[in-house]
Scaffold this motif. Structure first.
Motif, PDB file in Angstrom:
ATOM      1  N   SER A  59      -1.284 -10.295  -5.428  1.00  0.00           N
ATOM      2  CA  SER A  59      -1.752  -9.572  -4.240  1.00  0.00           C
ATOM      3  C   SER A  59      -2.380 -10.542  -3.255  1.00  0.00           C
ATOM      4  CB  SER A  59      -2.804  -8.513  -4.618  1.00  0.00           C
ATOM      5  OG  SER A  59      -2.204  -7.405  -5.227  1.00  0.00           O
ATOM      6  N   SER A  60      -3.195 -11.465  -3.758  1.00  0.00           N
ATOM      7  CA  SER A  60      -3.833 -12.437  -2.853  1.00  0.00           C
ATOM      8  C   SER A  60      -2.795 -13.344  -2.206  1.00  0.00           C
ATOM      9  CB  SER A  60      -4.842 -13.302  -3.618  1.00  0.00           C
ATOM     10  OG  SER A  60      -6.023 -12.577  -3.842  1.00  0.00           O
ATOM     11  N   ASN A  87      -8.209   2.647   3.577  1.00  0.00           N
ATOM     12  CA  ASN A  87      -9.189   1.564   3.568  1.00  0.00           C
ATOM     13  C   ASN A  87      -8.881   0.562   4.687  1.00  0.00           C
ATOM     14  OD1 ASN A  87      -7.395  -0.560   2.672  1.00  0.00           O
ATOM     15  ND2 ASN A  87      -7.511   0.277   0.608  1.00  0.00           N
ATOM     16  N   LYS A 111       1.397   3.019  -7.285  1.00  0.00           N
ATOM     17  CA  LYS A 111       1.004   2.336  -8.510  1.00  0.00           C
ATOM     18  C   LYS A 111       0.086   3.189  -9.391  1.00  0.00           C
ATOM     19  CE  LYS A 111      -0.506  -1.199  -6.083  1.00  0.00           C
ATOM     20  NZ  LYS A 111      -1.881  -0.863  -6.336  1.00  0.00           N
ATOM     21  N   TYR A 125      -0.873 -10.891   0.350  1.00  0.00           N
ATOM     22  CA  TYR A 125      -1.687 -10.349   1.454  1.00  0.00           C
ATOM     23  C   TYR A 125      -2.412 -11.457   2.229  1.00  0.00           C
ATOM     24  CZ  TYR A 125      -1.278  -5.375   0.005  1.00  0.00           C
ATOM     25  OH  TYR A 125      -0.822  -4.118  -0.281  1.00  0.00           O
ATOM     26  N   GLN A 126      -3.204 -12.265   1.494  1.00  0.00           N
ATOM     27  CA  GLN A 126      -4.000 -13.279   2.209  1.00  0.00           C
ATOM     28  C   GLN A 126      -3.144 -14.511   2.516  1.00  0.00           C
ATOM     29  OE1 GLN A 126      -5.604 -11.371  -0.425  1.00  0.00           O
ATOM     30  NE2 GLN A 126      -6.315 -10.274   1.387  1.00  0.00           N
ATOM     31  N   TYR A 185     -11.927 -11.853  -2.750  1.00  0.00           N
ATOM     32  CA  TYR A 185     -10.965 -11.355  -3.742  1.00  0.00           C
ATOM     33  C   TYR A 185     -10.957 -12.268  -4.971  1.00  0.00           C
ATOM     34  CZ  TYR A 185      -8.685  -7.726  -0.894  1.00  0.00           C
ATOM     35  OH  TYR A 185      -8.402  -6.593  -0.183  1.00  0.00           O
ATOM     36  N   ARG A 188     -15.704  -5.285  -3.983  1.00  0.00           N
ATOM     37  CA  ARG A 188     -14.646  -4.426  -3.426  1.00  0.00           C
ATOM     38  C   ARG A 188     -15.156  -3.609  -2.228  1.00  0.00           C
ATOM     39  NH1 ARG A 188     -10.088  -1.404  -5.262  1.00  0.00           N
ATOM     40  NH2 ARG A 188      -9.964   0.547  -4.148  1.00  0.00           N
ATOM     41  N   LEU A 238      -7.612  -2.389   4.813  1.00  0.00           N
ATOM     42  CA  LEU A 238      -6.312  -3.058   4.879  1.00  0.00           C
ATOM     43  C   LEU A 238      -5.196  -2.117   5.327  1.00  0.00           C
ATOM     44  CD1 LEU A 238      -8.027  -5.111   2.979  1.00  0.00           C
ATOM     45  CD2 LEU A 238      -5.790  -6.174   2.867  1.00  0.00           C
ATOM     46  N   ARG A 259      -4.185   8.118  -1.683  1.00  0.00           N
ATOM     47  CA  ARG A 259      -5.628   7.884  -1.760  1.00  0.00           C
ATOM     48  C   ARG A 259      -6.193   7.817  -0.353  1.00  0.00           C
ATOM     49  NH1 ARG A 259      -5.436   3.166   0.330  1.00  0.00           N
ATOM     50  NH2 ARG A 259      -4.011   1.548  -0.368  1.00  0.00           N
ATOM     51  N   ARG A 266     -12.006 -11.357  -8.722  1.00  0.00           N
ATOM     52  CA  ARG A 266     -10.997 -11.599  -9.771  1.00  0.00           C
ATOM     53  C   ARG A 266     -11.589 -12.375 -10.939  1.00  0.00           C
ATOM     54  NH1 ARG A 266      -6.838 -13.064  -6.559  1.00  0.00           N
ATOM     55  NH2 ARG A 266      -6.497 -10.822  -6.603  1.00  0.00           N
ATOM     56  N   ASP A 284       0.843  -1.200   0.000  1.00  0.00           N
ATOM     57  CA  ASP A 284       0.000   0.000   0.000  1.00  0.00           C
ATOM     58  C   ASP A 284       0.878   1.250   0.000  1.00  0.00           C
ATOM     59  OD1 ASP A 284      -3.101  -0.941   1.076  1.00  0.00           O
ATOM     60  OD2 ASP A 284      -1.445  -2.352   1.036  1.00  0.00           O
ATOM     61  N   ARG A 310      -2.891  -4.671  -9.695  1.00  0.00           N
ATOM     62  CA  ARG A 310      -3.032  -5.852  -8.830  1.00  0.00           C
ATOM     63  C   ARG A 310      -3.699  -7.035  -9.541  1.00  0.00           C
ATOM     64  NH1 ARG A 310      -1.475  -4.790  -3.858  1.00  0.00           N
ATOM     65  NH2 ARG A 310      -1.665  -2.711  -2.985  1.00  0.00           N
TER      66      ARG A 310
HETATM   67  P1  TYD Z   1      -6.769  -0.139  -3.149  1.00  0.00           P
HETATM   68  O1  TYD Z   1      -7.532   1.040  -2.635  1.00  0.00           O
HETATM   69  O2  TYD Z   1      -6.973  -0.518  -4.561  1.00  0.00           O
HETATM   70  O3  TYD Z   1      -5.249   0.038  -2.773  1.00  0.00           O
HETATM   71  P2  TYD Z   1      -3.948   0.142  -3.656  1.00  0.00           P
HETATM   72  O4  TYD Z   1      -4.003   1.504  -4.274  1.00  0.00           O
HETATM   73  O5  TYD Z   1      -2.852  -0.017  -2.637  1.00  0.00           O
HETATM   74  O6  TYD Z   1      -3.983  -0.978  -4.650  1.00  0.00           O
HETATM   75  O7  TYD Z   1      -7.113  -1.324  -2.177  1.00  0.00           O
HETATM   76  C1  TYD Z   1      -6.816  -2.584  -2.454  1.00  0.00           C
HETATM   77  C2  TYD Z   1      -6.441  -3.268  -1.145  1.00  0.00           C
HETATM   78  O8  TYD Z   1      -6.754  -4.639  -1.249  1.00  0.00           O
HETATM   79  C3  TYD Z   1      -4.962  -3.160  -0.866  1.00  0.00           C
HETATM   80  O9  TYD Z   1      -4.759  -2.960   0.508  1.00  0.00           O
HETATM   81  C4  TYD Z   1      -4.443  -4.529  -1.230  1.00  0.00           C
HETATM   82  C5  TYD Z   1      -5.606  -5.416  -0.968  1.00  0.00           C
HETATM   83  N1  TYD Z   1      -5.685  -6.635  -1.785  1.00  0.00           N
HETATM   84  C6  TYD Z   1      -5.553  -7.871  -1.161  1.00  0.00           C
HETATM   85  O10 TYD Z   1      -5.348  -7.946   0.050  1.00  0.00           O
HETATM   86  N2  TYD Z   1      -5.694  -8.997  -1.913  1.00  0.00           N
HETATM   87  C7  TYD Z   1      -5.936  -8.973  -3.252  1.00  0.00           C
HETATM   88  O11 TYD Z   1      -6.054 -10.027  -3.910  1.00  0.00           O
HETATM   89  C8  TYD Z   1      -6.071  -7.681  -3.877  1.00  0.00           C
HETATM   90  C9  TYD Z   1      -6.362  -7.592  -5.341  1.00  0.00           C
HETATM   91  C10 TYD Z   1      -5.935  -6.543  -3.102  1.00  0.00           C
END
Ligand code: TYD
Length: 218
Positions: A101-102, A156, A17, A105-106, A71, A51, A158, A153, A75, A13, A97
């Motif tokens: 990302s998954s 959120n 990007k 992050y996950q 997610y 989302r 996360l 931005r 996707r 984050d 992304r």
């Molecule tokens: P977003 O506002 O799009 O943030 P960024 O500009 O950093 O991309 O929020 C997307 C959030 O979702 C970001 O914290 C990353 C997270 N994310 C996951 O945890 N898993 C995923 O598969 C994806 C696509 C995003």
């Protein structure tokens, strides 16, 4: 059949990007490429609705596997409705992304396990993988500082995670870089935006210069 090029941009984050993607998209357009820019989670109405559920700061009860499934669901829909048709049409698809990302992050940071997250994502993507993934590397301290200054931005769900979570996200991406050295390219996101852009463009041109309608000049 896939005639286009599928490029994904990844990063923690606050990696920057969005600005990068905007610049890339303008450059590709100037070169005469047919480009489609999109993002995850979202990019189409069904996925944008998912989302909103995922990123709602009120949804503090969300289970990690529920999050991973949401997610993956977003996707799948986005891939089928938007990405695959554009690739079949021969477009240059730039996606903010994707599956990495998954996994980071996950799979890694939330601790579900990269293999389990990979398996639900395989169900969703059926081997449709990017031709190239650019990972913009920024330390979590720098990334979160940028978001807190609202340079990037709004905050959120996360982003509200602790610094240690974002450090794990970065470690997750490092593991992916080791696992997919041919597909993923690391770019230092702490350089000036101009240098980040130049590195990214070079990585793309080294692989896909032949794809453009016009000559690539520096
Ligand atoms: P977003 O506002 O799009 O943030 P960024 O500009 O950093 O991309 O929020 C997307 C959030 O979702 C970001 O914290 C990353 C997270 N994310 C996951 O945890 N898993 C995923 O598969 C994806 C696509 C995003």
């Amino acid at each position: 059949m896939r005639k286009g090029v599928f490029i994904t941009i990844e990063g923690g984050d606050g990696a920057g990007k969005s600005t990068l993607i905007e610049k890339l998209s303008n450059t590709m357009l100037q070169r005469g490429s047919s480009i489609m820019v999109t993002r995850e989670p979202g990019g189409i109405p069904i996925a944008e609705q998912i989302r909103n559920v995922i990123l709602d700061t009120g949804n503090t009860k969300m289970d990690a596997r529920t999050e991973a499934l949401l997610y993956a669901a977003a996707r799948r829909q986005h891939l089928m409705e938007k990405v695959v048709p554009a690739l079949e049409h021969g477009e240059f698809v730039l996606c903010d992304r994707f599956v990495d990302s998954s996994l980071a992050y996950q799979g890694y940071a939330r601790g579900i396990g990269m293999e389990d997250v990979w398996s639900i994502n395989q169900f969703a993507i059926q081997d449709i993988m990017p031709d190239l993934t650019i990972y913009i590397d920024v330390s979590p301290e720098e990334g979160l500082a940028r978001i807190n200054k609202a340079e990037v931005r709004e905050i959120n769900r996360l982003d509200l995670e602790k610094l240690s979570f974002h450090e794990k996200v970065r470690e997750g991406y490092m593991k992916l870089l080791q696992q997919f050295p041919d597909r993923i390219v690391l770019v230092n996101g702490e350089q000036s935006p101009e240098l980040v852009f130049a590195d990214v463009l070079l990585a793309i041109d080294q692989r896909f210069a032949g794809f453009y309608a016009t000559d690539v000049k520096y």
